[in-house]
Design an enzyme around this catalytic site. Structure first.
Site, PDB file in Angstrom:
ATOM      1  N   GLU A  58      -5.485  -8.504  -0.234  1.00  0.00           N
ATOM      2  CA  GLU A  58      -6.197  -8.143   0.996  1.00  0.00           C
ATOM      3  C   GLU A  58      -7.653  -7.919   0.630  1.00  0.00           C
ATOM      4  OE1 GLU A  58      -4.713  -5.147   3.694  1.00  0.00           O
ATOM      5  OE2 GLU A  58      -2.639  -5.609   3.169  1.00  0.00           O
ATOM      6  N   GLU A  70       0.827  -1.220   0.000  1.00  0.00           N
ATOM      7  CA  GLU A  70       0.000   0.000   0.000  1.00  0.00           C
ATOM      8  C   GLU A  70       0.858   1.266   0.000  1.00  0.00           C
ATOM      9  OE1 GLU A  70      -3.040  -0.234   3.055  1.00  0.00           O
ATOM     10  OE2 GLU A  70      -4.100  -1.787   1.940  1.00  0.00           O
TER      11      GLU A  70
HETATM   12  O1  AHR Z   1      -5.030  -5.869   7.029  1.00  0.00           O
HETATM   13  C1  AHR Z   1      -4.875  -4.743   7.842  1.00  0.00           C
HETATM   14  C2  AHR Z   1      -4.219  -3.581   7.135  1.00  0.00           C
HETATM   15  O2  AHR Z   1      -5.039  -3.127   6.101  1.00  0.00           O
HETATM   16  C3  AHR Z   1      -2.915  -3.886   6.449  1.00  0.00           C
HETATM   17  O3  AHR Z   1      -1.832  -3.770   7.300  1.00  0.00           O
HETATM   18  C4  AHR Z   1      -2.850  -2.836   5.386  1.00  0.00           C
HETATM   19  O4  AHR Z   1      -2.120  -3.253   4.272  1.00  0.00           O
HETATM   20  C5  AHR Z   1      -4.287  -2.522   5.086  1.00  0.00           C
HETATM   21  O5  AHR Z   1      -4.528  -1.158   5.089  1.00  0.00           O
END
Ligand code: AHR
Length: 505
Positions: free
Chosen positions: A293, A174
Site C-alpha cells: 500500500e 495492518e
Molecule cells: O487503502 C485504504 C486503507 O488504508 C486500507 O484498507 C488499510 O489497509 C490502510 O490503512
C-alpha cells in the site's frame, strides 16, 4: 534561468531486474472501488457480468501485473464464504471496517474472473482479524486445490472447474493498527501468522506469503513490530509488507515532493530489520519486501462515512493535482531504486478510492493526473534497473535536508533494446538542463521524451475537463556523442525513451 544536473548510466552498473509485480495495485471492498468502480450492472458499458468495460480498458492499458484483494481493513472482518455460491443467496451484512453494508455481490470468483479480463494476478489476503488458520486453509483449498475435497468440489459446484491458482497471499492486513478489526500485538500476530502460513502451505506448497509489517513507519511500535513478527515467522514467509501514504495537507510543496526520501529511508530501515533477523537466525533466506500500500492520500484521517450502513458510498475520492503526480513519480523512481529488495508494490488503490482512475455511477470514467506516471513506469520500467551516478543541486525543506532537485533512475530493457530515463525536476520555478552520459550503450536513438507538466501545480483532471493534465510527447532531448541533453521543465515528470541502434523496435 535554469539549473544543471548530470547523470551517468552504464549498462554494466545494475541494481536488479525489475519484478513486474512492482507495478501492482489494490482493490478493496471500500467506497466505490468495487461497486461503481469495476462493477456496475446496468451501466451503459457493462458487460454480461456487470463489469464496466470503460474501467476494464483503462486498467488494461496500465498493464497491472497483480492486484491485492479484498482488503485492506475490510478483510479483517470478512467471511470469504459469504462471497461465493449463488448470488441470490448471498447475505447483506454490516461491514465494520468502513461502517457500510456489504452486499457480497462480488466475491472471490467474480474478482478472479475480472482480474483475468485485465490480465492481472490476484494477491489474496486472508482474514487474521476475526478469523484464523481454519478459514485461511479452507480458502486456499477452495481457490487452489484441483478437486476431490470438500472445498475444491464446492468451487467446482460454483462453476469454477479450474482452480484459480492464486500464488501470492497476504497474512492479514495492518494487524498492528488499533482501527483494525481484531488488532493484535506483535507476538499474538506473529504466532497466528506463522501457524496460518504453515497450514496454508500444507494445502499448497507453491504459495508465496506476505507477513504484515507495521501499518506505517509512524506507528509507535514500528521496528519492534517488524523484528518480533519476523522472529516468529521468518521461516514461513517470503515477504514483509510496508504501507506508506503521504499528503500535502500543509501545502508545503517542496517538502511534499521530498517525501520520497522518507519512503527511501523506510525501505532501508525495514530491509535492515529483515537482515537483522536473518543474522540472528543464521538463515540463508533473504526476505523480500512488499510495499503493498503506497500512494498520495490527501483525505487520510477523514472519518468513515457519516451515515452508517450505506451501500458503496463515495469514500476517499481524492482528486489528484499535478504536484501529486510528481510525488507519485518520485515514489515510483524510489521503488525502482530498491528493485533488488522491493519485489512487489501496490499503488493503493486502483479505482475511485485514492486512485488514478475515477468513475461516475451511471456516467463516464476519467483519468487522474497520477495515472500517467504509473502508466509510464509500468509500460517502460521493465527490465534491469541501472545504478545511476547523479549530480544535482540540492535544497533544504522543512523535514529534509539535501534534497536533490533531480530525482531520476534508468531502466534497461535488453529484450526490446530500450533504455528509459525517468526523471522529476523538483524545482518549482526553474527548468533543468540534464546531461545523461549513455556512452556504454553505443549508438542510441531518441524514441520520445514524454512530459507531464502544467503551469499550475494544483491543476487537476475532472469530468468536464479530463485532459487538463495529460502527458505530451515532444519534450526537449537531443542525443549527441554518447550524451543525452534534455531540458526538464520546472515541476515536471519526464520519460526519455531511447532505442539502442541495431536492436529491434
Ligand atoms: O487503502 C485504504 C486503507 O488504508 C486500507 O484498507 C488499510 O489497509 C490502510 O490503512
Amino acid at each position: 534561468m535554469s539549473i544543471k544536473s548530470t547523470m551517468l548510466i552504464d549498462k554494466n552498473f545494475t541494481v536488479s531486474e525489475v519484478d513486474p509485480r512492482l507495478y501492482g495495485s489494490f482493490i478493496e471492498h471500500l467506497g466505490r472501488a468495487v461497486y461503481g468502480g469495476i462493477y456496475e450492472p446496468g451501466h451503459p458499458t457493462a458487460d454480461e457480468n456487470g463489469f464496466r468495460r470503460d474501467a476494464l480498458d483503462a486498467i488494461r492499458a496500465l498493464n497491472v501485473p497483480i492486484i491485492r484483494y479484498p482488503g485492506g481493513n475490510f478483510v479483517s472482518g470478512y467471511n470469504w464464504e459469504d462471497g461465493v455460491g449463488p448470488k441470490s443467496e448471498r447475505k447483506r451484512l454490516l461491514e465494520l471496517a468502513w461502517w457500510t453494508t456489504e452486499t457480497n455481490e462480488i466475491g472471490t470468483n467474480e474478482f478472479a474472473d475480472w482480474a483475468k479480463l485485465v490480465g492481472a494476478e490476484v494477491m489474496m489476503a486472508v482474514n487474521l482479524g476475526t478469523r484464523g488458520i481454519d478459514a485461511a486453509r479452507n480458502l486456499v483449498e477452495y481457490c487452489n486445490h484441483p478437486s476431490g475435497s470438500y472445498w475444491s468440489d464446492l468451487r467446482i459446484s460454483h462453476g469454477y472447474k479450474e482452480p484459480h491458482r492464486f500464488k501470492t497471499w497476504c497474512l492479514g492486513n495492518e494487524m498492528d493498527g488499533p482501527w483494525q478489526i481484531g488488532a493484535k500485538t506483535a507476538v499474538e500476530y506473529g504466532r497466528l501468522a506463522n501457524e496460518t502460513a504453515k497450514a496454508m502451505r500444507w494445502v499448497d506448497p507453491s504459495l508465496e506469503l506476505v507477513a504484515c509489517g507495521s501499518s506505517s513507519s509512524g506507528m509507535s511500535t514500528f521496528a519492534d513490530w517488524e523484528a518480533t513478527v519476523l522472529d516468529l515467522t521468518y521461516d514461513q514467509v517470503d515477504f514483509l509488507s510496508l504501507h506508506t501514504y503521504y499528503n500535502n495537507n500543509s501545502n508545503d510543496t517542496p517538502n511534499f515532493l521530498a517525501r520520497s526520501l522518507d519512503m527511501d529511508q523506510f525501505i532501508d530501515s525495514v530491509a535492515s530489520i529483515c537482515d537483522y533477523v536473518k543474522a540472528k537466525k543464521r538463515s540463508k533466506k533473504k526476505l523480500m519486501l512488499s510495499l503493498d500500500e503506497w500512494n498520495v492520500w490527501n483525505s487520510i484521517g477523514s472519518s468513515r462515512a457519516e451515515e452508517r450502513w450505506q451501500i458503496a458510498p463515495p469514500e476517499f475520492e481524492d482528486v489528484y493535482t499535478l504536484e501529486d503526480a510528481l510525488a507519485v513519480g518520485c515514489f515510483l523512481i524510489t521503488l525502482l531504486k530498491h528493485a533488488d529488495r522491493v519485489k512487489m508494490a501496490c499503488i493503493a488503490q486502483l479505482i475511485n478510492v485514492i486512485a488514478p482512475i475515477t468513475t461516475e455511477n451511471g456516467g463516464p470514467l476519467w483519468l487522474q493526473t497520477t495515472y500517467y506516471p504509473y502508466l509510464h513506469a509500468s509500460l517502460y520500467g521493465r527490465g534491469t534497473v541501472l545504478q545511476p551516478i547523479v549530480s544535482s543541486p540540492k535544497y533544504d525543506a522543512k523535514d529534509f535536508t539535501d534534497v536533490p532537485y533531480l530525482e531520476a533512475i534508468a531502466v534497461h530493457n535488453e529484450e526490446q533494446g530500450q533504455v528509459t530515463v525517468f526523471a522529476v525536476n523538483r524545482h518549482l520555478s526553474e527548468d533543468m538542463e540534464l546531461k545523461v552520459d549513455v556512452r556504454s550503450f553505443g549508438e542510441l536513438r531518441l524514441i520520445e521524451h514524454l512530459v507531464l507538466e502544467n503551469d499550475d501545480l494544483k491543476a487537476i483532471n475532472t469530468k468536464a475537463n479530463p485532459n487538463n493534465v495529460v502527458p505530451r510527447a515532444g519534450g526537449q532531448s537531443v542525443i549527441d556523442g554518447g550524451q543525452v541533453s534534455a531540458r526538464l521543465g520546472k515541476a515536471s515528470w519526464n520519460v526519455i525513451r531511447l532505442q539502442v541502434a541495431g536492436s529491434r523496435g
